[in-house]
Motif scaffolding. Structure first.
Motif, PDB file in Angstrom:
ATOM      1  N   GLN A   1       1.082   4.248  -2.709  1.00  9.87           N
ATOM      2  CA  GLN A   1       0.890   5.630  -2.251  1.00  9.87           C
ATOM      3  C   GLN A   1       2.064   6.493  -2.687  1.00  9.87           C
ATOM      4  OE1 GLN A   1       0.413   4.714   1.950  1.00  9.87           O
ATOM      5  NE2 GLN A   1      -1.703   5.400   1.927  1.00  9.87           N
TER       6      GLN A   1
ATOM      7  N   ARG B   1       0.834  -1.205   0.000  1.00  5.31           N
ATOM      8  CA  ARG B   1       0.000   0.000   0.000  1.00  5.31           C
ATOM      9  C   ARG B   1       0.863   1.247   0.000  1.00  5.31           C
ATOM     10  NH1 ARG B   1      -4.813   1.607   4.294  1.00  5.31           N
ATOM     11  NH2 ARG B   1      -5.272   3.637   3.391  1.00  5.31           N
ATOM     12  N   GLN B   2       1.874   1.282   0.847  1.00  6.18           N
ATOM     13  CA  GLN B   2       2.758   2.441   0.891  1.00  6.18           C
ATOM     14  C   GLN B   2       3.500   2.612  -0.426  1.00  6.18           C
ATOM     15  OE1 GLN B   2       5.807   2.343   3.900  1.00  6.18           O
ATOM     16  NE2 GLN B   2       6.288   4.530   3.680  1.00  6.18           N
TER      17      GLN B   2
ATOM     18  N   GLU C   1      -5.985   8.511   7.411  1.00  3.09           N
ATOM     19  CA  GLU C   1      -6.466   8.137   6.079  1.00  3.09           C
ATOM     20  C   GLU C   1      -7.473   9.135   5.530  1.00  3.09           C
ATOM     21  OE1 GLU C   1      -7.792   4.107   6.245  1.00  3.09           O
ATOM     22  OE2 GLU C   1      -5.807   3.330   6.743  1.00  3.09           O
TER      23      GLU C   1
ATOM     24  N   ARG D   1      -7.954   5.100  -1.519  1.00  2.00           N
ATOM     25  CA  ARG D   1      -7.094   4.314  -0.632  1.00  2.00           C
ATOM     26  C   ARG D   1      -5.631   4.750  -0.709  1.00  2.00           C
ATOM     27  NH1 ARG D   1      -8.065  -1.622  -2.637  1.00  2.00           N
ATOM     28  NH2 ARG D   1      -8.002  -0.468  -4.615  1.00  2.00           N
ATOM     29  N   TYR D   2      -5.255   5.392  -1.798  1.00  2.00           N
ATOM     30  CA  TYR D   2      -3.855   5.766  -2.005  1.00  2.00           C
ATOM     31  C   TYR D   2      -3.649   7.280  -2.057  1.00  2.00           C
ATOM     32  CZ  TYR D   2      -4.061   0.891  -3.302  1.00  2.00           C
ATOM     33  OH  TYR D   2      -4.304  -0.460  -3.278  1.00  2.00           O
TER      34      TYR D   2
END
Length: 256
Positions: A115, A111-112, A199, A173-174
């Motif tokens: 991102q 996820r990071q 978030e 989400r990102y």
């Protein structure tokens, strides 16, 4: 002040940032940008580091690097030294070109990683310079059309190809990502750091949550690196309540 040792990423991925000394320009024209990209490609190849994303701004650079052999320090030293020599020779500038050494933030999970890809490419839009897909000096178009210096296979596999890459920039989400390159979060970065930890939520809304949710949100803010004083200012919650809520997590960690 002694230098802080660079954190080593278990994943091998790093978000690297280089800034001009005293916020000076790193690139005066497109010739400078092309030269930097050529050096980046050469140094990355020679140290077996893959470039997953890049963006050149006027006075700073963002890179996302895959460094399986722990060569990023050597690579970046060679890159910044070579570019500084070029820049000083061309412009007649005397002295340091870059502001100290680079900052390298380890990427800890998928996820990071995504991102960071989005954050790097959105820099020109956030600075009101150009839309993400209109900016010439980033790897965005390389992901859509191929070519260039970026190693796009990993990210494209993760998002499902060029169409998924475009959709990444619309996926909430990102959307929230904060780069903390030092132990302390600067006061002017406290709000974006808090919103990233939540978030996208507003820290001022925490006060209205039930106690369990409120305490968990406060712990997330502390784990991001915000001080009790910064959290108090952003949330309106008293110091004693913040200290009590965040001490619970610290006590549990020490007992394990």
């Amino acid at each position: 002040m002694p230098r802080v040792a660079r954190q080593i990423a278990d994943s091998g991925f790093y978000h690297v940032t280089c800034r001009g000394n005293g916020r000076q320009l790193l690139f005066e024209d497109d010739e400078d940008r092309r030269h930097y990209i050529a050096l980046l490609e050469n140094k990355a190849r020679s140290h077996e580091v893959a470039v997953l994303a890049w963006c050149l701004m006027d006075n700073h650079v963002h890179l996302l690097l895959d460094d399986p052999k722990n060569e990023v320090s050597h690579m970046m030293h060679g890159l910044t030294t070579a570019y500084a020599q070029y820049f000083n020779s061309k412009t007649g500038h005397v002295g340091a070109v870059f502001q100290g050494r680079f900052t390298g933030v380890p990427i800890t999970d998928d996820r990071q990683l995504l991102q960071a890809v989005r954050y790097i490419h959105e820099n020109p839009a956030k600075a009101n310079i150009a839309a993400v897909d209109r900016y010439r000096w980033s790897s965005y178009q390389e992901y859509l059309t191929g070519g260039g210096i970026v190693s796009s296979e990993l990210i494209l596999d993760m998002v499902g190809g060029p169409k998924g890459f475009r959709e990444l920039f619309q996926d909430e989400r990102y959307a929230y990502y904060y780069v903390r390159a030092s132990r302390r979060v600067a006061d002017d970065e406290a709000l974006p750091a808090a919103r990233c930890a939540l978030e996208g939520g507003q820290p001022s809304d925490i006060k209205a949550l039930c106690r369990g949710d409120r305490d968990e949100a406060l712990r997330r803010l502390r784990e991001t690196g915000l001080t009790v004083k910064q959290i108090e200012r952003l949330t309106g919650i008293g110091k004693s309540s913040i200290t009590r809520a965040t001490a619970v997590r610290n006590d549990m960690t020490r007992s394990q």
